[in-house]
Design an enzyme around this catalytic site. Sequence first.
Site, PDB file in Angstrom:
ATOM      1  N   ASP A 125      -1.607  -0.605   6.102  1.00  0.00           N
ATOM      2  CA  ASP A 125      -1.823   0.103   7.369  1.00  0.00           C
ATOM      3  C   ASP A 125      -3.288   0.175   7.758  1.00  0.00           C
ATOM      4  O   ASP A 125      -3.608   0.755   8.792  1.00  0.00           O
ATOM      5  CB  ASP A 125      -1.257   1.527   7.282  1.00  0.00           C
ATOM      6  CG  ASP A 125      -2.029   2.386   6.299  1.00  0.00           C
ATOM      7  OD1 ASP A 125      -2.264   1.922   5.153  1.00  0.00           O
ATOM      8  OD2 ASP A 125      -2.399   3.519   6.657  1.00  0.00           O
ATOM      9  N   ASP A 165       0.866  -1.166   0.000  1.00  0.00           N
ATOM     10  CA  ASP A 165       0.000   0.000   0.000  1.00  0.00           C
ATOM     11  C   ASP A 165       0.915   1.232   0.000  1.00  0.00           C
ATOM     12  O   ASP A 165       2.122   1.127   0.260  1.00  0.00           O
ATOM     13  CB  ASP A 165      -0.890  -0.028   1.243  1.00  0.00           C
ATOM     14  CG  ASP A 165      -1.748   1.206   1.371  1.00  0.00           C
ATOM     15  OD1 ASP A 165      -2.449   1.552   0.408  1.00  0.00           O
ATOM     16  OD2 ASP A 165      -1.683   1.849   2.439  1.00  0.00           O
ATOM     17  N   LYS A 176     -10.553  -1.704  -2.204  1.00  0.00           N
ATOM     18  CA  LYS A 176     -10.385  -2.398  -0.924  1.00  0.00           C
ATOM     19  C   LYS A 176     -11.601  -2.125  -0.033  1.00  0.00           C
ATOM     20  O   LYS A 176     -12.118  -1.022  -0.056  1.00  0.00           O
ATOM     21  CB  LYS A 176      -9.109  -1.899  -0.231  1.00  0.00           C
ATOM     22  CG  LYS A 176      -7.839  -2.059  -1.068  1.00  0.00           C
ATOM     23  CD  LYS A 176      -6.669  -1.320  -0.425  1.00  0.00           C
ATOM     24  CE  LYS A 176      -5.440  -1.330  -1.314  1.00  0.00           C
ATOM     25  NZ  LYS A 176      -4.304  -0.576  -0.731  1.00  0.00           N
ATOM     26  N   THR A 222      -2.572   0.804  -4.380  1.00  0.00           N
ATOM     27  CA  THR A 222      -3.110   1.924  -3.615  1.00  0.00           C
ATOM     28  C   THR A 222      -4.541   2.239  -4.016  1.00  0.00           C
ATOM     29  O   THR A 222      -4.946   2.012  -5.161  1.00  0.00           O
ATOM     30  CB  THR A 222      -2.231   3.179  -3.816  1.00  0.00           C
ATOM     31  OG1 THR A 222      -2.805   4.279  -3.104  1.00  0.00           O
ATOM     32  CG2 THR A 222      -2.101   3.556  -5.285  1.00  0.00           C
ATOM     33  N   ASP A 237      -0.109   5.151   1.022  1.00  0.00           N
ATOM     34  CA  ASP A 237      -0.313   6.106   2.116  1.00  0.00           C
ATOM     35  C   ASP A 237      -0.356   5.388   3.453  1.00  0.00           C
ATOM     36  O   ASP A 237      -1.152   4.473   3.661  1.00  0.00           O
ATOM     37  CB  ASP A 237      -1.624   6.876   1.901  1.00  0.00           C
ATOM     38  CG  ASP A 237      -1.601   7.708   0.634  1.00  0.00           C
ATOM     39  OD1 ASP A 237      -0.660   8.498   0.460  1.00  0.00           O
ATOM     40  OD2 ASP A 237      -2.518   7.557  -0.194  1.00  0.00           O
TER      41      ASP A 237
END
Length: 226
Positions: free
Chosen positions: A167, A20, A143, A111, A22
């Site tokens: 995250d 990922d 996602k 992402t 960010d």
Amino acid sequence: MIDVDAQKTIEWEVSEFLFDMDGTLLDSIAAVEQAWYEWAAEEGVAIPDGESFHGRTAQDLAAALIPEERIPAALLRLSELEQSPRVPVTPLLGALELLTAVPVEKWAVVTSAARLVALARLAAGGIPVPTLLVSGDDVAHGKPDPEPYLAGIRWARNGILPVAFEDTVAGLRSARAAGCRAVGLVGTATAAELLPHADAVLATLAEATVVVGHDGSLRVRLIPID
């Protein structure tokens, strides 16, 4: 003497590395939130609180907040804001070292950000553009659907799985559903929130190291949070 760190270490053979962006490779969550809150103020809507705000595509969040007829113009405006962050974007601890250790063809970024936004953030943070970048523009279902990570898998074979670093809970669920080993990174969410959806949870990417075999095989060593 017993080596406590050795007792804690997890080691897997993996086919490739999927990241990922960010909150995983980049310390960009403040920039993400600044753009979204500015956009929300212009639109006269409220951004949902909590970790569920992160890890989703702009299309998905906009569709939940504003009428359908306003979405195309609103997404254009949000893209403008996100491509010009007024908050510094920097690599997270261990990110550059880990990427440097992995063969360039064996890592990708997956992402939820739009492609132009992702390219702008990678450039701002000094992260090289990968040979494969799966953005929110490239999938019909973001996602936690598995589609983003399925699009990122190129080398899985003979039962050797990719490893994905995330995250958010949404990202971990996506990675696991796509058949990846899922590693959570604390920051956007807590370890307690990530653990039920992850095979391991790390404090930072500095707790992950790569071993490349003479035959091109890849192993990852992790020192997880207890």
